[in-house]
Scaffold this motif. Structure first.
Motif, mmCIF file in Angstrom:
data_model
loop_
_atom_site.group_PDB
_atom_site.id
_atom_site.type_symbol
_atom_site.label_atom_id
_atom_site.label_comp_id
_atom_site.label_asym_id
_atom_site.label_seq_id
_atom_site.Cartn_x
_atom_site.Cartn_y
_atom_site.Cartn_z
ATOM 1 N N ILE A 285 0.836 -1.198 0.000
ATOM 2 C CA ILE A 285 0.000 0.000 0.000
ATOM 3 C C ILE A 285 0.872 1.250 0.000
ATOM 4 C CG2 ILE A 285 -1.625 1.389 1.345
ATOM 5 C CD1 ILE A 285 -2.875 -1.238 2.320
ATOM 6 N N GLU A 286 1.859 1.277 0.885
ATOM 7 C CA GLU A 286 2.745 2.442 0.962
ATOM 8 C C GLU A 286 3.522 2.647 -0.333
ATOM 9 O OE1 GLU A 286 4.798 3.870 4.631
ATOM 10 O OE2 GLU A 286 4.537 1.772 5.206
ATOM 11 N N SER A 287 4.094 1.552 -0.835
ATOM 12 C CA SER A 287 4.968 1.646 -2.002
ATOM 13 C C SER A 287 4.201 1.877 -3.295
ATOM 14 C CB SER A 287 5.814 0.375 -2.105
ATOM 15 O OG SER A 287 6.663 0.423 -3.227
ATOM 16 N N ASN A 288 3.183 1.078 -3.520
ATOM 17 C CA ASN A 288 2.481 1.104 -4.808
ATOM 18 C C ASN A 288 1.278 2.043 -4.837
ATOM 19 O OD1 ASN A 288 4.305 -0.902 -5.693
ATOM 20 N ND2 ASN A 288 3.005 -2.524 -4.865
ATOM 21 N N HIS A 289 0.480 2.036 -3.774
ATOM 22 C CA HIS A 289 -0.740 2.841 -3.763
ATOM 23 C C HIS A 289 -0.462 4.294 -3.397
ATOM 24 C CE1 HIS A 289 -5.033 3.537 -3.668
ATOM 25 N NE2 HIS A 289 -4.970 3.984 -2.418
ATOM 26 N N LEU A 290 0.449 4.511 -2.429
ATOM 27 C CA LEU A 290 0.740 5.871 -1.973
ATOM 28 C C LEU A 290 2.016 6.441 -2.583
ATOM 29 C CD1 LEU A 290 -0.181 5.539 1.814
ATOM 30 C CD2 LEU A 290 -1.598 6.393 -0.060
ATOM 31 N N GLY A 291 2.825 5.579 -3.225
ATOM 32 C CA GLY A 291 4.024 6.051 -3.893
ATOM 33 C C GLY A 291 5.132 6.511 -2.966
ATOM 34 N N ILE A 292 5.221 5.909 -1.781
ATOM 35 C CA ILE A 292 6.238 6.279 -0.794
ATOM 36 C C ILE A 292 7.489 5.422 -0.986
ATOM 37 C CG2 ILE A 292 6.785 6.308 1.673
ATOM 38 C CD1 ILE A 292 3.814 6.831 2.203
ATOM 39 N N ILE A 293 8.656 6.054 -0.920
ATOM 40 C CA ILE A 293 9.908 5.307 -0.958
ATOM 41 C C ILE A 293 10.214 4.830 0.457
ATOM 42 C CG2 ILE A 293 12.392 5.413 -1.412
ATOM 43 C CD1 ILE A 293 11.808 7.585 -3.474
ATOM 44 N N LEU A 294 10.299 3.530 0.644
ATOM 45 C CA LEU A 294 10.577 2.984 1.964
ATOM 46 C C LEU A 294 11.240 1.631 1.839
ATOM 47 C CD1 LEU A 294 7.497 1.378 3.704
ATOM 48 C CD2 LEU A 294 7.503 1.948 1.270
ATOM 49 N N GLY A 295 11.856 1.206 2.920
ATOM 50 C CA GLY A 295 12.397 -0.139 2.979
ATOM 51 C C GLY A 295 11.364 -1.092 3.553
ATOM 52 N N ARG A 296 11.705 -2.363 3.534
ATOM 53 C CA ARG A 296 10.776 -3.354 4.077
ATOM 54 C C ARG A 296 10.853 -3.468 5.594
ATOM 55 N NH1 ARG A 296 8.159 -6.595 0.433
ATOM 56 N NH2 ARG A 296 8.840 -6.388 -1.720
ATOM 57 N N GLN A 297 11.853 -2.834 6.187
ATOM 58 C CA GLN A 297 12.018 -2.937 7.630
ATOM 59 C C GLN A 297 10.779 -2.495 8.403
ATOM 60 O OE1 GLN A 297 14.853 -1.202 11.232
ATOM 61 N NE2 GLN A 297 15.104 -0.376 9.180
ATOM 62 N N ASP A 298 10.279 -1.300 8.103
ATOM 63 C CA ASP A 298 9.271 -0.683 8.959
ATOM 64 C C ASP A 298 7.967 -1.471 9.080
ATOM 65 O OD1 ASP A 298 11.078 1.220 9.539
ATOM 66 O OD2 ASP A 298 10.078 2.867 8.490
ATOM 67 N N PRO A 299 7.305 -1.858 7.975
ATOM 68 C CA PRO A 299 6.043 -2.584 8.145
ATOM 69 C C PRO A 299 6.216 -3.907 8.890
ATOM 70 C CG PRO A 299 6.731 -2.578 5.842
ATOM 71 C CD PRO A 299 7.609 -1.600 6.552
ATOM 72 N N TYR A 300 7.348 -4.586 8.680
ATOM 73 C CA TYR A 300 7.587 -5.847 9.380
ATOM 74 C C TYR A 300 7.969 -5.620 10.837
ATOM 75 C CZ TYR A 300 7.139 -8.578 5.141
ATOM 76 O OH TYR A 300 6.630 -9.182 4.020
ATOM 77 N N ALA A 301 8.792 -4.601 11.089
ATOM 78 C CA ALA A 301 9.170 -4.285 12.467
ATOM 79 C C ALA A 301 7.938 -3.973 13.302
ATOM 80 C CB ALA A 301 10.134 -3.105 12.482
ATOM 81 N N VAL A 302 7.064 -3.151 12.746
ATOM 82 C CA VAL A 302 5.858 -2.729 13.457
ATOM 83 C C VAL A 302 4.884 -3.890 13.628
ATOM 84 C CG1 VAL A 302 3.826 -1.246 13.291
ATOM 85 C CG2 VAL A 302 6.089 -0.327 12.752
ATOM 86 N N SER A 303 4.691 -4.673 12.591
ATOM 87 C CA SER A 303 3.749 -5.782 12.650
ATOM 88 C C SER A 303 4.189 -6.868 13.624
ATOM 89 C CB SER A 303 3.562 -6.390 11.256
ATOM 90 O OG SER A 303 2.673 -7.482 11.297
ATOM 91 N N LEU A 304 5.466 -7.250 13.566
ATOM 92 C CA LEU A 304 5.964 -8.351 14.383
ATOM 93 C C LEU A 304 6.239 -7.937 15.820
ATOM 94 C CD1 LEU A 304 8.460 -9.864 11.789
ATOM 95 C CD2 LEU A 304 6.217 -10.775 12.416
ATOM 96 N N GLY A 305 6.685 -6.711 16.016
ATOM 97 C CA GLY A 305 6.992 -6.230 17.355
ATOM 98 C C GLY A 305 8.237 -6.869 17.946
ATOM 99 N N GLY A 306 8.691 -6.322 19.087
ATOM 100 C CA GLY A 306 9.789 -6.911 19.822
ATOM 101 C C GLY A 306 11.171 -6.444 19.393
ATOM 102 N N PHE A 307 12.181 -6.996 20.054
ATOM 103 C CA PHE A 307 13.591 -6.718 19.790
ATOM 104 C C PHE A 307 14.085 -7.788 18.838
ATOM 105 C CE2 PHE A 307 17.940 -5.798 20.321
ATOM 106 C CZ PHE A 307 18.117 -4.692 21.136
#
Length: 329
Positions: A136-158
């Protein structure tokens, strides 16, 4: 009246940011170390059977289906409208300003995506949630981002995460005395401004696409630091952990012309003069939050000293659950 509450934590990245931005991870593999924290994005949904409304004092103003609005507002409404969700009101609240280097846009997309599935009474696992949010961020909203953030936030933890053309792997660290010590060893200092993440990352992404040798070499070094900092966690070496954060930042700030500035440099210099063992700007660069690390016994002194340089200095705790539905207050 149906009510749904979704919460997504924000994240702090210690090493490897940038190695998760395509096309680098598909060619060379990326690696990051991060933790989610006790600041986040809360979304409240109430089905009042009126035209769908999305409102936020931080990310948006207010937009209702069929009433116009800016492009971002329309695209968020489209996510729900295309799934047949046309009624109710969605309220978005964030604990920190958006664009401050803590993965707030991914936290928002994770919450939006989970809310959509909760309204539809459908299930998806945390990896599916992260992947759909990323798309959604990359294709629908056209935001440049890495894959870290959505997975970091979704999975949680250290956790330590690796990204390759074959997929994503995640190694979580269980709570122990050393992790507890780290939790008591850091706080955040706000630079006073935010930035659009795409603007900060565009230069690096373009150089990486062109296979610029200097950029690729730096990203490979950042990847190596991620493995080393992971090992410092396993060996419970606080001094090495701090040293690697500093080394990573020295490389990170050379990836683009706007990654650092005098304001950021001054905040870090002042923190180190007070006894901080490590400091780095979080996120893509230019503005947002600076991570300060110190020995736990020195934290209060350094934190109080930094309040003279920023109006927003905050301690953080770690969050281990990731994006989730929570009970109404």
């Amino acid at each position: 009246m149906n009510r749904i509450y979704i919460y997504s934590p924000l994240r702090v990245s210690f090493a490897g940011g940038g190695t998760d931005i395509s096309p680098f991870p598909e060619k060379y593999g990326g690696a990051v170390l991060n933790v989610t924290i006790d600041r986040g994005i809360l979304i409240k949904y109430i089905n009042d059977e009126k035209d769908l409304e999305i409102a936020s004092r931080d990310f948006l103003r207010s937009s209702i289906t069929g009433s116009g609005g800016n492009i971002a507002e329309k695209k968020l409404l489209e996510i729900f409208n295309k799934s047949g969700i046309n009624y109710g009101k969605i309220m978005i609240n964030g604990d920190v300003p958006p664009g401050s280097g803590l993965g707030s846009s991914s936290a928002l997309m994770n919450s939006i995506t989970m809310l959509k599935y909760e309204i539809l009474n459908k299930e998806l696992n945390k990896y599916e949630l992260a992947e759909e949010s990323y798309n959604i961020e990359s294709n629908h909203l056209g935001i440049i981002l890495g894959r870290q953030d959505p997975y970091a936030v979704s999975l949680g933890g250290f956790k330590f995460m690796e990204f390759t053309d074959r997929g994503i792997t995640c190694e979580k660290f269980a709570k122990n005395s050393f992790i507890d010590e780290l939790e008591k060893s850091m706080f955040l200092v706000y630079t006073g401004k935010t930035r659009a993440s795409s603007d900060a990352l565009r230069e690096q992404a373009e150089k990486s696409k062109k296979n610029d040798r200097n950029t690729i070499s730096k990203l490979l070094s950042l990847k190596d630091i991620s493995y080393s900092i992971r090992d410092s966690i396993k060996s419970q070496d606080f001094d090495r952990f701090s040293q690697l954060i500093n080394t990573g930042w020295e490389i990170k700030k050379t990836l683009g012309s706007n990654v650092s500035n005098e304001r950021i440099d001054n905040i870090m210099a002042r923190a180190r003069s007070l006894g901080a063992t490590a400091a780095r700007l979080l996120g893509g660069g230019s503005q947002g939050f600076v991570l300060i690390v110190s020995k736990p016994e020195n934290l209060d002194y350094i934190e109080k000293g930094m309040t003279k340089h920023s109006k927003f200095v905050i301690r953080i705790s770690f969050d281990y659950s990731g994006t989730r539905r929570i009970s109404p207050f």
